[in-house]
Design an enzyme around this catalytic site. Sequence first.
Site, PDB file in Angstrom:
ATOM      1  CB  SER A   7      -0.895   0.006   1.241  1.00  0.00           C
ATOM      2  OG  SER A   7      -1.465   1.288   1.380  1.00  0.00           O
ATOM      3  CG  HIS A  30      -3.775  -1.726  -1.680  1.00  0.00           C
ATOM      4  ND1 HIS A  30      -4.849  -2.509  -2.044  1.00  0.00           N
ATOM      5  CD2 HIS A  30      -4.195  -0.994  -0.626  1.00  0.00           C
ATOM      6  CE1 HIS A  30      -5.868  -2.265  -1.238  1.00  0.00           C
ATOM      7  NE2 HIS A  30      -5.502  -1.334  -0.364  1.00  0.00           N
ATOM      8  CG  ASP A  32      -5.205   2.139   0.937  1.00  0.00           C
ATOM      9  OD1 ASP A  32      -6.133   1.317   0.812  1.00  0.00           O
ATOM     10  OD2 ASP A  32      -4.070   1.841   1.350  1.00  0.00           O
ATOM     11  CG  MET A  34      -8.843   6.661   2.569  1.00  0.00           C
ATOM     12  SD  MET A  34      -8.142   6.589   4.218  1.00  0.00           S
ATOM     13  CE  MET A  34      -7.099   5.114   4.061  1.00  0.00           C
ATOM     14  CG  HIS A  63      -9.230  -0.277  -0.519  1.00  0.00           C
ATOM     15  ND1 HIS A  63      -8.601  -0.485   0.699  1.00  0.00           N
ATOM     16  CD2 HIS A  63     -10.556  -0.343  -0.258  1.00  0.00           C
ATOM     17  CE1 HIS A  63      -9.504  -0.662   1.634  1.00  0.00           C
ATOM     18  NE2 HIS A  63     -10.703  -0.568   1.093  1.00  0.00           N
ATOM     19  CG  MET A  65     -11.578   2.710   2.017  1.00  0.00           C
ATOM     20  SD  MET A  65     -10.032   2.708   2.939  1.00  0.00           S
ATOM     21  CE  MET A  65      -8.874   2.837   1.568  1.00  0.00           C
ATOM     22  CG  MET A 136     -11.495  -3.485   5.028  1.00  0.00           C
ATOM     23  SD  MET A 136     -10.028  -3.016   4.097  1.00  0.00           S
ATOM     24  CE  MET A 136      -9.075  -2.115   5.324  1.00  0.00           C
ATOM     25  CG  ASP A 174      -6.067  -3.215   3.052  1.00  0.00           C
ATOM     26  OD1 ASP A 174      -5.016  -2.920   3.644  1.00  0.00           O
ATOM     27  OD2 ASP A 174      -6.730  -2.405   2.364  1.00  0.00           O
TER      28      ASP A 174
HETATM   29  C1  DX5 Z   1      -6.455   1.144   5.546  1.00  0.00           C
HETATM   30  C2  DX5 Z   1      -5.911   0.837   4.174  1.00  0.00           C
HETATM   31  C3  DX5 Z   1      -4.765  -0.095   4.151  1.00  0.00           C
HETATM   32  C4  DX5 Z   1      -3.539   0.381   4.863  1.00  0.00           C
HETATM   33  C5  DX5 Z   1      -2.731  -0.806   5.263  1.00  0.00           C
HETATM   34  O1  DX5 Z   1      -7.673   1.802   5.417  1.00  0.00           O
HETATM   35  O2  DX5 Z   1      -6.934   0.262   3.385  1.00  0.00           O
HETATM   36  O3  DX5 Z   1      -4.452  -0.463   2.807  1.00  0.00           O
HETATM   37  O4  DX5 Z   1      -2.745   1.234   4.082  1.00  0.00           O
HETATM   38  O5  DX5 Z   1      -1.650  -0.368   6.025  1.00  0.00           O
HETATM   39  P1  DX5 Z   1      -0.896  -1.332   7.054  1.00  0.00           P
HETATM   40  O6  DX5 Z   1      -0.360  -2.475   6.262  1.00  0.00           O
HETATM   41  O7  DX5 Z   1       0.140  -0.433   7.629  1.00  0.00           O
HETATM   42  O8  DX5 Z   1      -1.928  -1.775   8.063  1.00  0.00           O
HETATM   43 ZN    ZN Z   2      -6.431  -0.596   1.378  1.00  0.00          ZN
END
Ligand code: DX5
Ligand code: ZN
Length: 214
Positions: A7, A30, A32, A34, A63, A65, A136, A174
Amino acid sequence: MIKIAPSILSADFANLERDIGRISTADYVHVDVMDGMFVPNITIGIPVVRCIRPTTTLPLDVHLMIVKPARYVEEFCDAGADIVTVHVESDTPEGIQSAIDKIHAKGKRAGIVLKPATPAQAAEPFLEQVEMVLVMTVEPGFGGQKFMADQMDKVRTLREWIDQRNPGCELEVDGGVDPETCKVCIEAGANVLVAGSAVYKAADIPARIAQLRG
Ligand code: DX5
Ligand code: ZN
């Protein structure tokens, strides 16, 4: 073969090209996304996906969110996403269906994501249609949180259903994945592991990626 999806939330955003280059032995990048509504954090969006697309040959695993993702999935596909996953909690079942259909109409892989409190059953209406299911193992919103081992029953259930009904579908986890917790994820049936801090905090990133494959 277990796939690793580092990520970039844990990368240095001022040096994204360099930090994506550092994970070239991984399987997916990956990303993320948000929106400050679905989760209490804001990260990156469509322009950043477009800019990182030419910096790597790895597929971009985006991903989302965000609330009502069907509004934006086509733009993420056009920006270069290869896999787009949407949270089942982020819209009505009709809205989620529409997002999946739009992703497929763009010729890309679609996936659904389940938050920790969401039961495996929430995936059922979409299970035969998607190329990825993401479980998750932390509350979405932030990197660096503690792995929730209580999600492994859900992973086992989904592995069974996927094997029976859609064996080509990938099962991703994840959150909080590290050289220890990766083992239970693999044992429970996940085949794609996302890892942010465990990859980017490692002194030797290619060695860490190899280690996370179990
Ligand atoms: C959280 C994200 C993850 C996050 C994982 O909302 O979806 O992808 O970056 O990070 P680690 O591996 O540090 O938990
Ligand atoms: Zn993620």
